[in-house]
Design a protein around this motif. Structure first.
Motif, PDB file in Angstrom:
ATOM      1  N   GLY A   1       0.838  -1.316   0.034  1.00  0.00           N
ATOM      2  CA  GLY A   1      -0.028   0.129   0.008  1.00  0.00           C
ATOM      3  C   GLY A   1       0.839   1.384   0.133  1.00  0.00           C
ATOM      4  O   GLY A   1       1.278   1.539  -1.194  1.00  0.00           O
ATOM      5  N   GLU A   2       0.877   1.800   1.056  1.00  0.00           N
ATOM      6  CA  GLU A   2       1.883   3.015   1.096  1.00  0.00           C
ATOM      7  C   GLU A   2       3.191   2.782   1.587  1.00  0.00           C
ATOM      8  O   GLU A   2       3.952   3.819   1.344  1.00  0.00           O
ATOM      9  CB  GLU A   2       1.204   3.992   2.491  1.00  0.00           C
ATOM     10  N   GLU A   3       3.586   1.473   1.913  1.00  0.00           N
ATOM     11  CA  GLU A   3       4.900   1.165   2.040  1.00  0.00           C
ATOM     12  C   GLU A   3       5.306   0.210   1.252  1.00  0.00           C
ATOM     13  O   GLU A   3       4.850  -0.551   0.777  1.00  0.00           O
ATOM     14  CB  GLU A   3       5.128   0.757   3.529  1.00  0.00           C
ATOM     15  N   LEU A   4       6.724  -0.070   1.248  1.00  0.00           N
ATOM     16  CA  LEU A   4       7.639  -0.924   0.427  1.00  0.00           C
ATOM     17  C   LEU A   4       8.198  -1.663   1.797  1.00  0.00           C
ATOM     18  O   LEU A   4       8.728  -1.030   2.619  1.00  0.00           O
ATOM     19  CB  LEU A   4       8.571  -0.340  -0.325  1.00  0.00           C
ATOM     20  N   VAL A   5       8.503  -2.899   1.377  1.00  0.00           N
ATOM     21  CA  VAL A   5       9.058  -3.827   2.372  1.00  0.00           C
ATOM     22  C   VAL A   5      10.048  -4.545   1.924  1.00  0.00           C
ATOM     23  O   VAL A   5       9.707  -5.278   1.086  1.00  0.00           O
ATOM     24  CB  VAL A   5       8.010  -4.648   3.356  1.00  0.00           C
ATOM     25  N   PHE A   6      11.445  -4.348   2.470  1.00  0.00           N
ATOM     26  CA  PHE A   6      12.548  -5.218   1.788  1.00  0.00           C
ATOM     27  C   PHE A   6      12.949  -6.162   2.678  1.00  0.00           C
ATOM     28  O   PHE A   6      13.006  -6.107   3.847  1.00  0.00           O
ATOM     29  CB  PHE A   6      13.676  -4.081   1.667  1.00  0.00           C
ATOM     30  N   ARG A   7      12.927  -7.351   2.193  1.00  0.00           N
ATOM     31  CA  ARG A   7      13.348  -8.805   2.619  1.00  0.00           C
ATOM     32  C   ARG A   7      14.256  -9.376   2.059  1.00  0.00           C
ATOM     33  O   ARG A   7      14.193  -9.599   0.502  1.00  0.00           O
ATOM     34  CB  ARG A   7      12.288  -9.525   2.965  1.00  0.00           C
ATOM     35  N   GLY A   8      15.482  -9.973   2.613  1.00  0.00           N
ATOM     36  CA  GLY A   8      16.296 -10.937   1.753  1.00  0.00           C
ATOM     37  C   GLY A   8      17.806 -10.618   2.116  1.00  0.00           C
ATOM     38  O   GLY A   8      18.082 -10.190   3.122  1.00  0.00           O
ATOM     39  N   ARG A   9      18.681 -10.759   1.006  1.00  0.00           N
ATOM     40  CA  ARG A   9      19.959 -10.801   1.583  1.00  0.00           C
ATOM     41  C   ARG A   9      20.771 -10.135   0.407  1.00  0.00           C
ATOM     42  O   ARG A   9      20.360 -10.538  -0.550  1.00  0.00           O
ATOM     43  CB  ARG A   9      20.575 -12.227   1.763  1.00  0.00           C
TER      44      ARG A   9
ATOM     45  N   VAL B   1      12.489  -4.375   6.380  1.00  0.00           N
ATOM     46  CA  VAL B   1      12.925  -2.843   6.411  1.00  0.00           C
ATOM     47  C   VAL B   1      11.834  -2.137   5.444  1.00  0.00           C
ATOM     48  O   VAL B   1      11.634  -2.347   4.536  1.00  0.00           O
ATOM     49  CB  VAL B   1      14.252  -2.618   5.862  1.00  0.00           C
ATOM     50  N   ARG B   2      11.025  -1.214   6.195  1.00  0.00           N
ATOM     51  CA  ARG B   2       9.978  -0.638   5.509  1.00  0.00           C
ATOM     52  C   ARG B   2      10.357   0.843   5.254  1.00  0.00           C
ATOM     53  O   ARG B   2      10.836   1.384   6.238  1.00  0.00           O
ATOM     54  CB  ARG B   2       8.598  -0.578   6.717  1.00  0.00           C
ATOM     55  N   VAL B   3       9.805   1.070   4.126  1.00  0.00           N
ATOM     56  CA  VAL B   3      10.081   2.461   3.500  1.00  0.00           C
ATOM     57  C   VAL B   3       9.009   3.160   2.864  1.00  0.00           C
ATOM     58  O   VAL B   3       7.952   2.289   2.329  1.00  0.00           O
ATOM     59  CB  VAL B   3      11.390   2.901   2.696  1.00  0.00           C
ATOM     60  N   PRO B   4       8.620   4.230   3.123  1.00  0.00           N
ATOM     61  CA  PRO B   4       7.243   4.888   2.321  1.00  0.00           C
ATOM     62  C   PRO B   4       7.600   4.996   0.872  1.00  0.00           C
ATOM     63  O   PRO B   4       8.691   4.775   0.494  1.00  0.00           O
ATOM     64  CB  PRO B   4       7.286   6.169   2.961  1.00  0.00           C
ATOM     65  N   TRP B   5       6.580   4.738   0.215  1.00  0.00           N
ATOM     66  CA  TRP B   5       6.831   4.800  -1.369  1.00  0.00           C
ATOM     67  C   TRP B   5       7.305   6.128  -1.904  1.00  0.00           C
ATOM     68  O   TRP B   5       7.979   6.163  -2.775  1.00  0.00           O
ATOM     69  CB  TRP B   5       5.199   4.762  -2.159  1.00  0.00           C
ATOM     70  N   SER B   6       7.205   7.171  -1.004  1.00  0.00           N
ATOM     71  CA  SER B   6       7.741   8.530  -1.201  1.00  0.00           C
ATOM     72  C   SER B   6       9.220   8.425  -1.140  1.00  0.00           C
ATOM     73  O   SER B   6      10.170   9.236  -1.778  1.00  0.00           O
ATOM     74  CB  SER B   6       7.106   9.483  -0.337  1.00  0.00           C
ATOM     75  N   ALA B   7       9.805   7.531  -0.517  1.00  0.00           N
ATOM     76  CA  ALA B   7      11.429   7.288  -0.541  1.00  0.00           C
ATOM     77  C   ALA B   7      11.822   6.301  -1.503  1.00  0.00           C
ATOM     78  O   ALA B   7      12.965   6.164  -1.679  1.00  0.00           O
ATOM     79  CB  ALA B   7      11.855   6.827   0.884  1.00  0.00           C
ATOM     80  N   ALA B   8      10.872   5.688  -2.320  1.00  0.00           N
ATOM     81  CA  ALA B   8      11.517   5.110  -3.507  1.00  0.00           C
ATOM     82  C   ALA B   8      12.055   6.006  -4.493  1.00  0.00           C
ATOM     83  O   ALA B   8      11.292   6.763  -5.275  1.00  0.00           O
ATOM     84  CB  ALA B   8      10.463   4.173  -4.149  1.00  0.00           C
ATOM     85  N   ALA B   9      13.225   5.895  -4.771  1.00  0.00           N
ATOM     86  CA  ALA B   9      14.121   6.953  -5.372  1.00  0.00           C
ATOM     87  C   ALA B   9      13.505   6.819  -7.136  1.00  0.00           C
ATOM     88  O   ALA B   9      13.602   5.909  -7.715  1.00  0.00           O
ATOM     89  CB  ALA B   9      15.530   6.828  -5.660  1.00  0.00           C
TER      90      ALA B   9
END
Length: 407
Positions: A144-152, A213-221
């Protein structure tokens, strides 16, 4: 006694590009005094990065309105090179920092650029990066409003010495890559502490686990309304970092030649059984011949690297929307040529210096091996043969390199 205890007085701020380069030489001189010992100890280079911060080098490219030096990439490349003369690992860390500090300008929106540059410049913050495109197991999910990074990621240069980390991954169910800048110190970023390589030992380049690690979509470069708006300028990130490589390779090679000539002048003994005996090793014909050959090759490599810097500088500092694929390709092929040349020359220098320093120069206490180990390790980052092929296609067929994750 720590590095910061022996550093020069940095209270006076440089006011020109040449003064910033001289500042980098001062930093390199401090690093060179115990580079071998620190390399062998393998401790996390907190003091070394603090030295870079204290010297003002971390905010070299930062806007003046936020307290940065407002310098250009030609200065940043030279500063990287100078620092690498004193310590190849720290030169790499600084060069990578410059690329990641510029990453917002390369791919982000104007609003994101302003936010990132204000943040790192005003805070004197140091960048690391979990950006390894060969690893595809860092997955991003859209919630939704966030992106979640998972992995290695297998490599995360700068890891524990960084304040900010650049994350890169692929949005689940798509082929879209997303970059985001996040604080390095948080529960969701777990560094592996497993960097144990032949050279560049102080770059903290081990693996990293990214755990929700969660970041808002507004932080997606560079994304607006969840859509990326591409420019040719975006693809300058690869030539820019490849030229970072060439510059710290050049610094390592310069450091190797400087260390060897100092050793020869001070400690190498002349050979007493040659029939034309000399009083000092510095008078030996084969010694002078070898140093003349190596210095000439190094000057040639330096000239090619400097030419590449001159060509990319106006693109990096010009209108982002005006860069054309042809301009990008022309500078990429020049950088490919510069990189292959300094790798070949640097490895030759780092090997052949033993021929003119003598058997005693192989002692671990001398540490001349550090230059070959550092250059050999990082020059395997991507196969240099592909750089020669890029130049060959241009020379033979007039083809310019197409943007890839390594071109």
């Amino acid at each position: 006694m720590s590095i910061t205890d022996t550093s020069p007085d940095f209270t006076t701020r440089p006011s020109s590009s040449q003064e910033w380069i001289e500042r980098a030489r001062q930093v390199a001189a401090v690093l060179a005094t115990d580079a071998v010992q620190r390399d062998r100890a393998g401790r996390t280079p907190h003091a070394e990065v603090q030295l870079l911060k204290d010297a003002g080098l971390v905010t070299l490219l930062g806007p003046e309105e936020h307290g940065g030096a407002g310098e250009t990439w030609s200065t940043a490349y030279r500063v990287t090179r100078e620092v690498a003369r004193g310590d190849g690992s720290i030169g790499q860390l600084l060069g990578y920092h410059y690329l990641w500090a510029w990453a917002a300008r390369l791919v982000a929106t104007p609003e994101q650029i302003e936010e990132v540059e204000r943040l790192y410049t005003a805070g004197n913050l140091f960048f690391g990066g979990a950006v390894n495109p060969r690893d595809n197991d860092l997955v991003i999910t859209d919630e939704g409003e966030e992106l979640v990074f998972r992995g290695r990621k297998s490599f995360s240069t700068g890891s524990k010495v960084s304040d900010l980390t650049v994350l890169e991954g692929v949005l689940k169910g798509t082929d879209q890559h997303v970059f985001a800048i996040v604080p390095s110190t948080q529960d969701g970023i777990v560094f592996g502490d497993d960097w144990d390589n032949l050279g560049q030992r102080l770059t903290e380049s081990g693996s990293v686990e990214i755990r929700d690690v969660r970041v808002p979509w507004s932080a997606a470069a560079g994304y607006v309304d969840k859509q990326f708006r591409p420019l040719t300028y975006n693809t300058l990130n690869l030539p820019t970092i490849q030229l970072v490589f060439a510059n710290f390779y050049l610094g390592i090679a310069q450091g190797a030649l400087a260390a060897a000539t100092a050793y020869t002048r001070e400690r190498t003994r002349p050979w007493p059984y040659g029939g034309d005996n000399k009083d000092t090793a510095s008078e030996e014909f084969y010694v002078l011949d070898t140093y003349g050959d190596l210095q000439s090759k190094l000057w040639a490599a330096e000239a090619l690297v400097d030419r590449a810097v001159e060509e990319i500088e106006p693109l990096l500092h010009g209108d982002r929307e005006a860069v054309t694929p042809e301009q990008r390709g022309q500078v990429a092929v020049r950088i490919a040529a510069a990189k292959q040349r300094i790798i070949d020359t640097g490895l030759e220098i780092a090997t052949r210096v033993f021929e003119v320093t003598g058997a005693r120069a192989t002692a671990n206490s001398v540490g001349l091996d550090i230059y070959w180990r550092n250059l050999r390790t990082h020059s395997l980052h991507d196969p240099v043969a592909y750089k020669r092929v890029e130049v060959g296609r241009y020379a033979l067929l007039g083809e310019l390199p197409e943007p890839t994750w390594y071109t």
